[in-house]
Write an enzyme that holds these catalytic residues in place. Structure first.
Site, PDB file in Angstrom:
ATOM      1  N   GLY A  14       0.830  -1.243   0.023  1.00  0.00           N
ATOM      2  CA  GLY A  14      -0.053   0.011  -0.038  1.00  0.00           C
ATOM      3  C   GLY A  14       0.933   1.208   0.016  1.00  0.00           C
ATOM      4  O   GLY A  14       2.069   1.209  -0.405  1.00  0.00           O
ATOM      5  N   ALA A  16       2.178   3.372   2.525  1.00  0.00           N
ATOM      6  CA  ALA A  16       3.501   3.298   3.332  1.00  0.00           C
ATOM      7  C   ALA A  16       4.628   2.237   2.562  1.00  0.00           C
ATOM      8  O   ALA A  16       5.703   2.557   2.565  1.00  0.00           O
ATOM      9  CB  ALA A  16       3.175   2.606   4.551  1.00  0.00           C
ATOM     10  N   VAL A  36       6.496  -7.673  -0.783  1.00  0.00           N
ATOM     11  CA  VAL A  36       5.425  -8.904  -0.752  1.00  0.00           C
ATOM     12  C   VAL A  36       4.278  -8.132  -0.288  1.00  0.00           C
ATOM     13  O   VAL A  36       4.004  -7.607   0.740  1.00  0.00           O
ATOM     14  CB  VAL A  36       6.227  -9.589   0.435  1.00  0.00           C
ATOM     15  CG1 VAL A  36       5.222 -11.266   0.468  1.00  0.00           C
ATOM     16  CG2 VAL A  36       7.638 -10.083  -0.097  1.00  0.00           C
ATOM     17  N   THR A  46      -5.268   1.718   0.785  1.00  0.00           N
ATOM     18  CA  THR A  46      -4.998   2.999   0.642  1.00  0.00           C
ATOM     19  C   THR A  46      -5.710   3.712  -0.534  1.00  0.00           C
ATOM     20  O   THR A  46      -6.017   4.775  -0.508  1.00  0.00           O
ATOM     21  CB  THR A  46      -3.319   3.424   0.301  1.00  0.00           C
ATOM     22  OG1 THR A  46      -2.577   2.606   1.388  1.00  0.00           O
ATOM     23  CG2 THR A  46      -3.088   4.843   0.198  1.00  0.00           C
ATOM     24  N   PHE A 117     -10.788  20.165   7.805  1.00  0.00           N
ATOM     25  CA  PHE A 117     -11.240  18.517   8.067  1.00  0.00           C
ATOM     26  C   PHE A 117     -11.400  18.481   9.500  1.00  0.00           C
ATOM     27  O   PHE A 117     -10.886  19.476  10.476  1.00  0.00           O
ATOM     28  CB  PHE A 117     -10.005  17.689   7.574  1.00  0.00           C
ATOM     29  CG  PHE A 117     -10.564  16.590   6.735  1.00  0.00           C
ATOM     30  CD1 PHE A 117     -10.963  17.050   5.379  1.00  0.00           C
ATOM     31  CD2 PHE A 117     -10.439  15.434   7.056  1.00  0.00           C
ATOM     32  CE1 PHE A 117     -11.501  15.884   4.462  1.00  0.00           C
ATOM     33  CE2 PHE A 117     -10.740  14.132   6.287  1.00  0.00           C
ATOM     34  CZ  PHE A 117     -11.230  14.495   4.958  1.00  0.00           C
ATOM     35  N   PHE A 157       1.349 -14.319   0.876  1.00  0.00           N
ATOM     36  CA  PHE A 157       0.822 -14.125   1.908  1.00  0.00           C
ATOM     37  C   PHE A 157       2.121 -14.438   3.264  1.00  0.00           C
ATOM     38  O   PHE A 157       2.320 -15.751   3.163  1.00  0.00           O
ATOM     39  CB  PHE A 157      -0.414 -15.154   2.469  1.00  0.00           C
ATOM     40  CG  PHE A 157      -1.185 -14.791   3.568  1.00  0.00           C
ATOM     41  CD1 PHE A 157      -1.329 -13.221   4.036  1.00  0.00           C
ATOM     42  CD2 PHE A 157      -1.702 -15.661   4.360  1.00  0.00           C
ATOM     43  CE1 PHE A 157      -2.050 -13.127   5.303  1.00  0.00           C
ATOM     44  CE2 PHE A 157      -2.270 -15.507   5.530  1.00  0.00           C
ATOM     45  CZ  PHE A 157      -2.394 -14.052   5.804  1.00  0.00           C
ATOM     46  N   GLN A 231     -10.508   4.239  16.522  1.00  0.00           N
ATOM     47  CA  GLN A 231     -11.375   5.238  16.178  1.00  0.00           C
ATOM     48  C   GLN A 231     -12.424   4.904  15.237  1.00  0.00           C
ATOM     49  O   GLN A 231     -12.493   4.061  14.488  1.00  0.00           O
ATOM     50  CB  GLN A 231     -10.486   6.279  15.185  1.00  0.00           C
ATOM     51  CG  GLN A 231     -11.020   7.180  14.542  1.00  0.00           C
ATOM     52  CD  GLN A 231     -10.306   8.254  13.659  1.00  0.00           C
ATOM     53  OE1 GLN A 231     -10.098   8.265  12.650  1.00  0.00           O
ATOM     54  NE2 GLN A 231      -9.754   9.360  14.597  1.00  0.00           N
ATOM     55  N   HIS A 233     -15.379   6.336  12.902  1.00  0.00           N
ATOM     56  CA  HIS A 233     -15.596   7.509  11.918  1.00  0.00           C
ATOM     57  C   HIS A 233     -17.050   7.475  11.892  1.00  0.00           C
ATOM     58  O   HIS A 233     -18.024   6.625  11.885  1.00  0.00           O
ATOM     59  CB  HIS A 233     -15.358   7.005  10.457  1.00  0.00           C
ATOM     60  CG  HIS A 233     -15.191   8.235   9.673  1.00  0.00           C
ATOM     61  ND1 HIS A 233     -16.455   8.801   9.165  1.00  0.00           N
ATOM     62  CD2 HIS A 233     -14.173   8.858   9.011  1.00  0.00           C
ATOM     63  CE1 HIS A 233     -16.150   9.767   8.188  1.00  0.00           C
ATOM     64  NE2 HIS A 233     -14.812  10.091   8.236  1.00  0.00           N
ATOM     65  N   LEU A 243     -17.301   4.011   3.819  1.00  0.00           N
ATOM     66  CA  LEU A 243     -16.996   5.070   4.252  1.00  0.00           C
ATOM     67  C   LEU A 243     -17.710   6.127   3.576  1.00  0.00           C
ATOM     68  O   LEU A 243     -17.697   6.181   2.151  1.00  0.00           O
ATOM     69  CB  LEU A 243     -15.572   5.562   4.512  1.00  0.00           C
ATOM     70  CG  LEU A 243     -15.029   7.010   4.683  1.00  0.00           C
ATOM     71  CD1 LEU A 243     -15.359   7.295   6.286  1.00  0.00           C
ATOM     72  CD2 LEU A 243     -13.567   7.130   4.373  1.00  0.00           C
ATOM     73  N   GLU A 246     -15.379  12.256   5.209  1.00  0.00           N
ATOM     74  CA  GLU A 246     -15.532  13.673   6.094  1.00  0.00           C
ATOM     75  C   GLU A 246     -15.496  14.826   5.196  1.00  0.00           C
ATOM     76  O   GLU A 246     -16.252  15.761   5.327  1.00  0.00           O
ATOM     77  CB  GLU A 246     -14.157  13.547   6.893  1.00  0.00           C
ATOM     78  CG  GLU A 246     -14.387  14.552   8.215  1.00  0.00           C
ATOM     79  CD  GLU A 246     -13.369  14.257   9.068  1.00  0.00           C
ATOM     80  OE1 GLU A 246     -12.471  15.000   9.546  1.00  0.00           O
ATOM     81  OE2 GLU A 246     -13.633  13.039   9.759  1.00  0.00           O
ATOM     82  N   ARG A 286     -13.323  13.173  15.279  1.00  0.00           N
ATOM     83  CA  ARG A 286     -14.327  12.045  15.128  1.00  0.00           C
ATOM     84  C   ARG A 286     -14.768  11.362  16.360  1.00  0.00           C
ATOM     85  O   ARG A 286     -15.577  10.561  16.602  1.00  0.00           O
ATOM     86  CB  ARG A 286     -13.363  10.929  14.168  1.00  0.00           C
ATOM     87  CG  ARG A 286     -13.112  11.557  12.812  1.00  0.00           C
ATOM     88  CD  ARG A 286     -12.223  10.828  11.944  1.00  0.00           C
ATOM     89  NE  ARG A 286     -12.115  11.210  10.378  1.00  0.00           N
ATOM     90  CZ  ARG A 286     -11.199  10.834   9.668  1.00  0.00           C
ATOM     91  NH1 ARG A 286     -10.455   9.844  10.209  1.00  0.00           N
ATOM     92  NH2 ARG A 286     -11.197  11.159   8.661  1.00  0.00           N
ATOM     93  N   HIS A 354     -12.707   2.575  12.171  1.00  0.00           N
ATOM     94  CA  HIS A 354     -12.070   3.268  10.882  1.00  0.00           C
ATOM     95  C   HIS A 354     -10.771   3.211  10.931  1.00  0.00           C
ATOM     96  O   HIS A 354      -9.967   2.748   9.903  1.00  0.00           O
ATOM     97  CB  HIS A 354     -12.517   4.807  10.478  1.00  0.00           C
ATOM     98  CG  HIS A 354     -12.036   5.421   9.595  1.00  0.00           C
ATOM     99  ND1 HIS A 354     -12.374   4.854   8.231  1.00  0.00           N
ATOM    100  CD2 HIS A 354     -11.308   6.690   9.416  1.00  0.00           C
ATOM    101  CE1 HIS A 354     -11.525   5.763   7.304  1.00  0.00           C
ATOM    102  NE2 HIS A 354     -10.789   6.768   8.169  1.00  0.00           N
ATOM    103  N   ARG A 389      -6.971  10.110  16.151  1.00  0.00           N
ATOM    104  CA  ARG A 389      -6.069  10.698  15.038  1.00  0.00           C
ATOM    105  C   ARG A 389      -7.086  11.942  14.381  1.00  0.00           C
ATOM    106  O   ARG A 389      -8.435  11.468  14.218  1.00  0.00           O
ATOM    107  CB  ARG A 389      -6.082   9.562  13.819  1.00  0.00           C
ATOM    108  CG  ARG A 389      -5.481   9.946  12.621  1.00  0.00           C
ATOM    109  CD  ARG A 389      -5.068   8.881  11.502  1.00  0.00           C
ATOM    110  NE  ARG A 389      -6.391   8.055  11.092  1.00  0.00           N
ATOM    111  CZ  ARG A 389      -6.892   8.551  10.121  1.00  0.00           C
ATOM    112  NH1 ARG A 389      -6.886   9.987   9.468  1.00  0.00           N
ATOM    113  NH2 ARG A 389      -7.819   8.021   9.590  1.00  0.00           N
TER     114      ARG A 389
END
Length: 581
Positions: A14, A16, A36, A46, A117, A157, A231, A233, A243, A246, A286, A354, A389
């Site tokens: 993803g 990161a 991987v 993401t 936001f 995996f 968290q 949402h 989702l 926001e 949130r 979330h 967050r």
């Protein structure tokens, strides 16, 4: 068993993971690098992020403002040195992403557009309509293609970290297409596998988000930090958990109870009417908005539906032109999944899980206490998110700390020797035997994967939801321990090797059980209310005893060992979170 070898191995494809891969390749192009991922990278979670990514760019904003909003929003549980580093490096990462092709939305004069936001007092959230994650992931993925050292193992995996002599030296993984079990050795390993929202029944998270990396680290002796902070949402679709961004509220949407009343004005969350710079009350943080929903539910002011109570999100007054320009994906989701058109009808929404503020314990460079093991993104806890967050910080976080962790993992790999050893070979052989004997060849088990998973999710929803108390947490911990024993009695109907999704589901269930264990025991030990962790039996924040990070260590008993580590305070002493005017 086949044995492969690389200098740096990244688990997770993803945002990161891809940002880290670019950082490794740029640090030293001679390093051999593996990514991987159990899904094709463009199917990583993401891609589903909608609203935007925060970074200071406008003249009326400042790095200190961004830092303070983040720290206050986190209820002072974040590490302020990490936050200061984050806000300083965020603008550069966002501009770099633009140079790599991310099509940020623009103002008529050509400058980058930003939107307000939740919990942020200035407009600093960059966006690409309401498909921000989609465009960010495309830009990152396409950029990785120009680096020859990056070798991808798509649809592999990972089932185990290989550790010898106090150092992580690789992984065992299954090639999903064939069932082939492989050892991949590496000088350093970086976990970028995302969160564990699927331990709850209603979540915005994709089915792949089962806490894989968290569990891999946990089983290797690395603590999971601040896992009690989950968290919700405030605006997810009741049935699917999908989702509703926001951004729909930052553009001017209203939350209405069953009486058609904008109920948030009763909860000290801001002005009833939108502020030209700040926010409307619908853009409170949130955790506060989700808690307000529960209060409305207790007062009998929510709608009752087949998948729980809900309220309405009303964006009809924005008009078709604005909806189609600024939040077109919201309209698309509503048409496809609820069969309504938000241009003309109100959207049913409820709080859904979330994001996990906690994760693998790391330092500012993504290094864990286990040498050679790093982590970044939602799988990790640096911590900049603390007890809650702020929306739009997470996409920027995966860029900033993905880059830092990638650089650190590369430098480590350049400084150490190769990873092969007889002990590692033995561990890999033991893991292959476990996968075959405990799953593929096992007969006579009486438990079903889906049954155990649903019971786990029910326990988590009832006992570790938006509000918690000691009695329910104790009950949940006991029931989870019994369920863990039952999970050992699962057997598979599918004993084939090719795309055995039942095997994958069984292994993911084990990861989820680990994450659930860490969440519930960390919550049970924290006798205060802070951010997303609200204890009805301990309703006040307790800075004297609990201005500390929790660290959950796996043990051989049913319960993890909970320890605490200090929070880094640099310039902003703890204060009261204030949002109302």
């Amino acid at each position: 068993m086949d044995v492969l070898s690389h200098d740096v191995l990244i688990v997770g494809g993803g945002g990161a993971g891809l940002r880290a891969a670019i950082a490794v390749a740029e640090t030293d192009p001679k390093l051999s690098l593996a990514v991987v991922s159990k899904v094709y990278p463009m199917r990583s979670h993401t891609v589903s992020a909608e609203g935007g990514a925060a970074a200071v760019i406008k003249d009326d904003d400042s790095l200190d403002d961004h830092a303070y909003d983040t720290i206050s929003g986190a209820d002072w549980l974040c590490d302020q040195d990490a936050v200061e580093l984050f806000v300083n490096e965020a603008p550069g990462e966002m501009l770099q992403l633009e140079h790599w092709g991310c099509p940020w939305s623009r103002l008529p004069d050509g400058t980058v557009a930003v939107r307000p936001f939740g919990g942020m007092k200035k407009q600093r959230t960059w966006f690409a309509a309401d498909k921000t994650g989609f465009h960010m992931l495309h830009a990152l993925f396409q950029t990785t293609l120009k680096y020859d050292p990056i070798q991808r193992y798509d649809e592999y995996f990972v089932t185990k970290l290989l550790v010898d002599d106090g150092r992580c030296r690789g992984v065992v993984a299954i090639e999903l297409a064939t069932g082939r079990i492989v050892t991949i050795l590496a000088r350093s390993v970086l976990l970028c596998t995302g969160g564990c929202g699927k331990v709850f029944p209603f979540t915005t998270n994709a089915n792949i988000k089962n806490g894989d990396g968290m569990s891999l680290a946990y089983r290797a002796g690395v603590p999971l930090k601040d896992m009690e902070f989950v968290q919700y949402h405030p605006t997810g679709l009741p049935f699917t958990g999908i989702l509703i961004t926001e951004a729909s509220r930052s553009e001017g949407g209203w939350l209405l109870n069953k009486d058609g009343y904008r109920y948030l004005q009763d909860y000290d969350l801001g002005k009833p009417e939108p502020h030209p710079v700040l926010r409307s009350m619908e853009l409170g943080p949130r955790d506060r908005l989700s808690q307000a929903f529960v209060k409305e539910q207790e007062k009998g002011r929510t709608f009752e539906g087949p998948y729980g109570d809900y309220v309405h999100l009303d964006i009809r007054h924005l008009g078709k032109a604005k909806i189609d320009k600024s939040i077109p994906f919201v309209r698309e989701l509503c048409r496809k999944y609820v069969n309504i058109d938000p241009v003309h009808e109100m959207i049913p929404v409820r709080p859904v899980v979330h994001y996990i503020m906690g994760g693998v314990h790391t330092d500012l460079d993504g290094a864990t206490p286990l040498a050679g093991l790093y982590s970044a993104g939602e799988a990790a806890c640096v911590s900049i998110n603390g007890a809650n967050r702020l929306g739009s910080n997470s996409l920027t976080e995966l860029l900033v700390f993905g880059a830092r962790a990638g650089k650190a993992a590369a430098k480590f790999a350049l400084e150490v020797e190769g990873s092969g050893s007889s002990a590692i070979s033995a561990q890999a052989g033991d893991e292959q035997t476990r996968l075959e004997k405990d799953f593929l060849e096992k007969q006579g088990g009486t438990e079903r994967i889906a049954t155990v998973r649903e019971e786990m999710q029910k326990i988590m929803e009832e006992c570790v939801g938006i509000y918690r108390n000691g009695k329910e947490l104790e009950r949940g911990a006991e029931e989870l321990a019994k369920l863990s024993e039952r999970a050992d009695n699962i057997s598979l109907d599918d004993h084939s090797h090719t795309f055995n999704t039942e095997l994958t589901a069984a292994l993911e269930l084990g990861y989820m059980m680990d994450s659930a264990e860490a969440i519930i025991h960390s919550a049970k030990a924290r006798h205060e209310s802070r951010g997303s962790h609200q204890r009805t039996d301990f309703p006040e924040r307790d800075d004297d005893k609990f201005l500390q990070h929790s660290l959950a260590y796996r043990t051989e008993s049913d319960a993890p060992r909970i320890e605490y580590a200090p929070v880094s305070i640099t310039r902003w002493p703890p204060g009261k979170r204030v949002y109302g005017k």
